[in-house]
Design a protein around this motif. Sequence first.
Motif, PDB file in Angstrom:
ATOM      1  N   ALA A 261       0.829  -1.206   0.000  1.00  0.00           N
ATOM      2  CA  ALA A 261       0.000   0.000   0.000  1.00  0.00           C
ATOM      3  C   ALA A 261       0.861   1.252   0.000  1.00  0.00           C
ATOM      4  CB  ALA A 261      -0.924  -0.005   1.223  1.00  0.00           C
ATOM      5  N   ILE A 262       1.935   1.221   0.767  1.00  0.00           N
ATOM      6  CA  ILE A 262       2.812   2.384   0.861  1.00  0.00           C
ATOM      7  C   ILE A 262       3.535   2.631  -0.455  1.00  0.00           C
ATOM      8  CG2 ILE A 262       5.037   3.073   1.889  1.00  0.00           C
ATOM      9  CD1 ILE A 262       3.734   2.214   4.593  1.00  0.00           C
ATOM     10  N   ALA A 263       3.816   1.564  -1.193  1.00  0.00           N
ATOM     11  CA  ALA A 263       4.413   1.738  -2.521  1.00  0.00           C
ATOM     12  C   ALA A 263       3.455   2.500  -3.435  1.00  0.00           C
ATOM     13  CB  ALA A 263       4.758   0.374  -3.123  1.00  0.00           C
ATOM     14  N   GLU A 264       2.139   2.321  -3.214  1.00  0.00           N
ATOM     15  CA  GLU A 264       1.130   3.012  -4.012  1.00  0.00           C
ATOM     16  C   GLU A 264       0.893   4.447  -3.531  1.00  0.00           C
ATOM     17  OE1 GLU A 264      -0.790   1.830  -6.682  1.00  0.00           O
ATOM     18  OE2 GLU A 264       0.591   0.143  -6.694  1.00  0.00           O
ATOM     19  N   SER A 265       0.840   4.614  -2.203  1.00  0.00           N
ATOM     20  CA  SER A 265       0.500   5.924  -1.633  1.00  0.00           C
ATOM     21  C   SER A 265       1.331   6.153  -0.370  1.00  0.00           C
ATOM     22  CB  SER A 265      -0.993   5.969  -1.304  1.00  0.00           C
ATOM     23  OG  SER A 265      -1.346   7.208  -0.740  1.00  0.00           O
ATOM     24  N   PRO A 266       2.544   6.702  -0.516  1.00  0.00           N
ATOM     25  CA  PRO A 266       3.469   6.807   0.622  1.00  0.00           C
ATOM     26  C   PRO A 266       3.226   7.979   1.560  1.00  0.00           C
ATOM     27  CG  PRO A 266       4.527   7.612  -1.375  1.00  0.00           C
ATOM     28  CD  PRO A 266       3.172   7.113  -1.779  1.00  0.00           C
ATOM     29  N   LYS A 267       2.289   8.882   1.232  1.00  0.00           N
ATOM     30  CA  LYS A 267       2.147  10.099   2.030  1.00  0.00           C
ATOM     31  C   LYS A 267       1.111  10.012   3.140  1.00  0.00           C
ATOM     32  CE  LYS A 267       2.963  14.138   1.130  1.00  0.00           C
ATOM     33  NZ  LYS A 267       2.857  15.575   0.781  1.00  0.00           N
ATOM     34  N   SER A 268       0.556   8.834   3.370  1.00  0.00           N
ATOM     35  CA  SER A 268      -0.414   8.685   4.456  1.00  0.00           C
ATOM     36  C   SER A 268       0.314   8.487   5.783  1.00  0.00           C
ATOM     37  CB  SER A 268      -1.333   7.491   4.183  1.00  0.00           C
ATOM     38  OG  SER A 268      -2.074   7.164   5.337  1.00  0.00           O
ATOM     39  N   VAL A 269       0.121   9.436   6.705  1.00  0.00           N
ATOM     40  CA  VAL A 269       0.748   9.340   8.026  1.00  0.00           C
ATOM     41  C   VAL A 269       0.289   8.068   8.746  1.00  0.00           C
ATOM     42  CG1 VAL A 269       1.013  10.457  10.270  1.00  0.00           C
ATOM     43  CG2 VAL A 269       0.800  11.846   8.219  1.00  0.00           C
ATOM     44  N   LEU A 270      -1.011   7.852   8.755  1.00  0.00           N
ATOM     45  CA  LEU A 270      -1.563   6.716   9.492  1.00  0.00           C
ATOM     46  C   LEU A 270      -1.037   5.388   8.959  1.00  0.00           C
ATOM     47  CD1 LEU A 270      -5.282   7.845   9.950  1.00  0.00           C
ATOM     48  CD2 LEU A 270      -3.458   7.851  11.652  1.00  0.00           C
ATOM     49  N   ARG A 271      -0.892   5.291   7.650  1.00  0.00           N
ATOM     50  CA  ARG A 271      -0.411   4.037   7.061  1.00  0.00           C
ATOM     51  C   ARG A 271       1.048   3.783   7.432  1.00  0.00           C
ATOM     52  NH1 ARG A 271      -1.976   4.816   2.101  1.00  0.00           N
ATOM     53  NH2 ARG A 271      -3.973   3.849   2.544  1.00  0.00           N
ATOM     54  N   GLN A 272       1.865   4.833   7.411  1.00  0.00           N
ATOM     55  CA  GLN A 272       3.269   4.677   7.793  1.00  0.00           C
ATOM     56  C   GLN A 272       3.378   4.308   9.277  1.00  0.00           C
ATOM     57  OE1 GLN A 272       5.867   4.630   5.898  1.00  0.00           O
ATOM     58  NE2 GLN A 272       5.417   5.777   4.027  1.00  0.00           N
ATOM     59  N   GLN A 273       2.549   4.912  10.108  1.00  0.00           N
ATOM     60  CA  GLN A 273       2.560   4.581  11.537  1.00  0.00           C
ATOM     61  C   GLN A 273       2.129   3.137  11.757  1.00  0.00           C
ATOM     62  OE1 GLN A 273      -0.017   7.581  13.191  1.00  0.00           O
ATOM     63  NE2 GLN A 273       1.652   9.036  13.523  1.00  0.00           N
ATOM     64  N   GLU A 274       1.130   2.717  11.002  1.00  0.00           N
ATOM     65  CA  GLU A 274       0.635   1.342  11.136  1.00  0.00           C
ATOM     66  C   GLU A 274       1.695   0.340  10.693  1.00  0.00           C
ATOM     67  OE1 GLU A 274      -2.486  -1.433  12.119  1.00  0.00           O
ATOM     68  OE2 GLU A 274      -1.875   0.574  12.722  1.00  0.00           O
ATOM     69  N   LEU A 275       2.420   0.660   9.618  1.00  0.00           N
ATOM     70  CA  LEU A 275       3.502  -0.206   9.167  1.00  0.00           C
ATOM     71  C   LEU A 275       4.575  -0.322  10.254  1.00  0.00           C
ATOM     72  CD1 LEU A 275       5.083  -1.864   7.099  1.00  0.00           C
ATOM     73  CD2 LEU A 275       6.001   0.276   6.183  1.00  0.00           C
ATOM     74  N   ALA A 276       4.943   0.797  10.847  1.00  0.00           N
ATOM     75  CA  ALA A 276       5.959   0.777  11.907  1.00  0.00           C
ATOM     76  C   ALA A 276       5.479  -0.065  13.092  1.00  0.00           C
ATOM     77  CB  ALA A 276       6.272   2.198  12.352  1.00  0.00           C
ATOM     78  N   ARG A 277       4.201   0.053  13.433  1.00  0.00           N
ATOM     79  CA  ARG A 277       3.650  -0.734  14.557  1.00  0.00           C
ATOM     80  C   ARG A 277       3.724  -2.225  14.271  1.00  0.00           C
ATOM     81  NH1 ARG A 277      -0.767  -3.462  15.928  1.00  0.00           N
ATOM     82  NH2 ARG A 277      -1.726  -3.100  13.888  1.00  0.00           N
ATOM     83  N   LEU A 278       3.304  -2.614  13.065  1.00  0.00           N
ATOM     84  CA  LEU A 278       3.347  -4.031  12.703  1.00  0.00           C
ATOM     85  C   LEU A 278       4.779  -4.549  12.637  1.00  0.00           C
ATOM     86  CD1 LEU A 278       0.570  -4.458   9.989  1.00  0.00           C
ATOM     87  CD2 LEU A 278       0.774  -5.754  12.116  1.00  0.00           C
ATOM     88  N   ALA A 279       5.676  -3.731  12.097  1.00  0.00           N
ATOM     89  CA  ALA A 279       7.081  -4.141  12.013  1.00  0.00           C
ATOM     90  C   ALA A 279       7.653  -4.366  13.410  1.00  0.00           C
ATOM     91  CB  ALA A 279       7.891  -3.090  11.259  1.00  0.00           C
ATOM     92  N   GLU A 280       7.257  -3.520  14.365  1.00  0.00           N
ATOM     93  CA  GLU A 280       7.716  -3.716  15.745  1.00  0.00           C
ATOM     94  C   GLU A 280       7.172  -5.019  16.311  1.00  0.00           C
ATOM     95  OE1 GLU A 280       8.070  -1.259  19.934  1.00  0.00           O
ATOM     96  OE2 GLU A 280       6.287  -0.932  18.692  1.00  0.00           O
ATOM     97  N   LEU A 281       5.895  -5.296  16.053  1.00  0.00           N
ATOM     98  CA  LEU A 281       5.311  -6.555  16.527  1.00  0.00           C
ATOM     99  C   LEU A 281       6.039  -7.755  15.932  1.00  0.00           C
ATOM    100  CD1 LEU A 281       1.460  -5.809  16.347  1.00  0.00           C
ATOM    101  CD2 LEU A 281       2.923  -5.837  18.371  1.00  0.00           C
ATOM    102  N   ASN A 282       6.494  -7.600  14.675  1.00  0.00           N
ATOM    103  CA  ASN A 282       7.197  -8.697  13.996  1.00  0.00           C
ATOM    104  C   ASN A 282       8.690  -8.721  14.303  1.00  0.00           C
ATOM    105  OD1 ASN A 282       4.972  -9.838  12.628  1.00  0.00           O
ATOM    106  ND2 ASN A 282       5.052  -8.252  11.060  1.00  0.00           N
ATOM    107  N   GLY A 283       9.172  -7.731  15.076  1.00  0.00           N
ATOM    108  CA  GLY A 283      10.596  -7.681  15.376  1.00  0.00           C
ATOM    109  C   GLY A 283      11.445  -7.292  14.182  1.00  0.00           C
ATOM    110  N   ASP A 284      10.838  -6.641  13.197  1.00  0.00           N
ATOM    111  CA  ASP A 284      11.543  -6.225  11.975  1.00  0.00           C
ATOM    112  C   ASP A 284      12.057  -4.802  12.176  1.00  0.00           C
ATOM    113  OD1 ASP A 284      12.377  -5.480   9.438  1.00  0.00           O
ATOM    114  OD2 ASP A 284      10.675  -6.406   8.405  1.00  0.00           O
ATOM    115  N   MET A 285      13.267  -4.692  12.712  1.00  0.00           N
ATOM    116  CA  MET A 285      13.797  -3.384  13.096  1.00  0.00           C
ATOM    117  C   MET A 285      14.009  -2.458  11.904  1.00  0.00           C
ATOM    118  SD  MET A 285      14.013  -3.279  16.392  1.00  0.00           S
ATOM    119  CE  MET A 285      15.216  -2.024  16.838  1.00  0.00           C
ATOM    120  N   GLU A 286      14.447  -3.003  10.767  1.00  0.00           N
ATOM    121  CA  GLU A 286      14.723  -2.161   9.607  1.00  0.00           C
ATOM    122  C   GLU A 286      13.436  -1.553   9.060  1.00  0.00           C
ATOM    123  OE1 GLU A 286      16.811  -0.049   6.835  1.00  0.00           O
ATOM    124  OE2 GLU A 286      17.539  -1.115   8.605  1.00  0.00           O
TER     125      GLU A 286
END
Length: 550
Positions: A261-286
């Motif tokens: 989704a971010i590749a399609e529309s990278p300017k959504s604050v909420l989407r970027q925050q949600e990605l960071a949250r999920l990445a933290e849950l998955n332990g994906d630091m990068e």
Amino acid sequence: MALDLIPYHKKNVLIIEDLAEMRSSMKSMLANMGVQSMETVNNGEDALAKLAMNRYHIVFSDYELGRGKDGQQILEEVRHSGLIPASTVYIMVTAAQTVEMVMGALEYEPDGYITKPVTLEILRTRLNRIIRTKDVYREINLAIDKKDINGALEACNRLAVEKPKFALPAYRIKGKLLISEKRFDEAKDIYDTVLGIKRVAWAVLGMGKVEYFQGNYDEAQKLLESLAQTRSKYVEAFDWLSKVLESQGKFKAAQKVLEQAIAESPKSVLRQQELARLAELNGDMEAMYKGCRKATGLSKNSVFKNADNLIRYAKALQPKIKHGSMRDQKIAISEAFGLVESAKTEFHLSLSQMVKCGLVEAQTLFNSGKTLEGKMAYRAVSTMIKDSSALSLDDQLDVLVAKLQFEDEPEAQAYGDDILKKIGGNRRLQTKYYGILDFHLSKIPEARLELLKRRGSELLSIKEYEEAWEVLYKATRLPCADVDCQLDALKAIVNLYKQGERSSDYLGQANELFNLLQNMDSGDPRYPSLEKLRLQWAEQQPDDEQSATG
């Protein structure tokens, strides 16, 4: 409404534009069209103040506004905060409709666009058309502004009957209103009706939402995947598909969908925050670092700025502080302290957030070489976490990271063993737990190898071959990797191929491992296992594709 009968003399207009010449030009053209009441501002903050105090019939907002909030951020904030009535006409003015801009702004539904340079004729034609279209929904919007939802629903029904060519848009509004009121069965009837006539993207999306809210995750997933695969402008479908996957415990898949989704529309604050949250849950630091960095930049002037993302970003900077170049370390240290300070001063923090702030502050000090200060900061925060029951298991894993850093190994390991018992069969938390230990042992390769072999063996035993391959292939990259580790990795990849999971990367990596083992002595007790794996691997390869198995 006839074009020449639009009562522009009764319209109250706000122009948001940072260039003085453009403000003057817009005022002149609107005056020529009969507008008498106009106000102008040159930045986002003043625009929001005006919108909070006054009601405007028409708002023109430039997309690029120099420093501060841009046009998209103003639009997302007024939609989120309800600063403008549904009946207000909101028009985005832009010099260039880039894909990134259009996709970002579309998600907050402006009533239209006008592209610069703007002439009187272009302005008149576009504005007439936009107002005429908006007026079709006037009764609906007025009811929404009065918070009369039943009145708005009835107005939707009347519009569908009286003007059949607007029936589908009316049903679209009706469906969204019903979902907002949690009247899911009625919303489902609307979408069933529409989809029975024509498969339109918004109805598929709406039905997917309804199925999600009603807990029918398999049905929701099918609908949203079908919409996401069309590459339509419904980027929102990816967001809801991610929610569905997360509700099913498919956290990595949910993260992958958000990345699309971010590749399609990278300017959504909420989407970027949600990605960071999920990445933290998955332990994906990068991925967490990238999502936090983008979200922090986008939310600088946004209503969506929040403490969790600031703390998460400071946490994501720790690998750079610990292992980065001298320049990267210096920048990351300053940034991490600034983020923690912003979180503490700008927001009222919960206990969990206070603990996270304290931990990341201690780690920043320690990782930057201030060992004593880091230990003192950790002791201060440790007084808040004597009772871990107040913290989630994810929070307790954050505490484990700090304990491994600041406390004696046996005490930290005992805490980790206790968490692992609480985690039970939760795969996501298991993966995160082992990821923490893996990182902790990064400078002790022999101990790290044993950890990865143990985790890989556990995953093989429950037939989780994809994750087993990830863990065991990582182990084979260690300088102390042994034959048992390599054979287990091959077991994982052979079974993964049998499940239909294939890629050119997998092929090359597996063939590389077979090559490493090609000189195994036939008298080695493990030789029959290797030969069996070679045969199974060869059976999985297409006839025209030669692999190292021979």
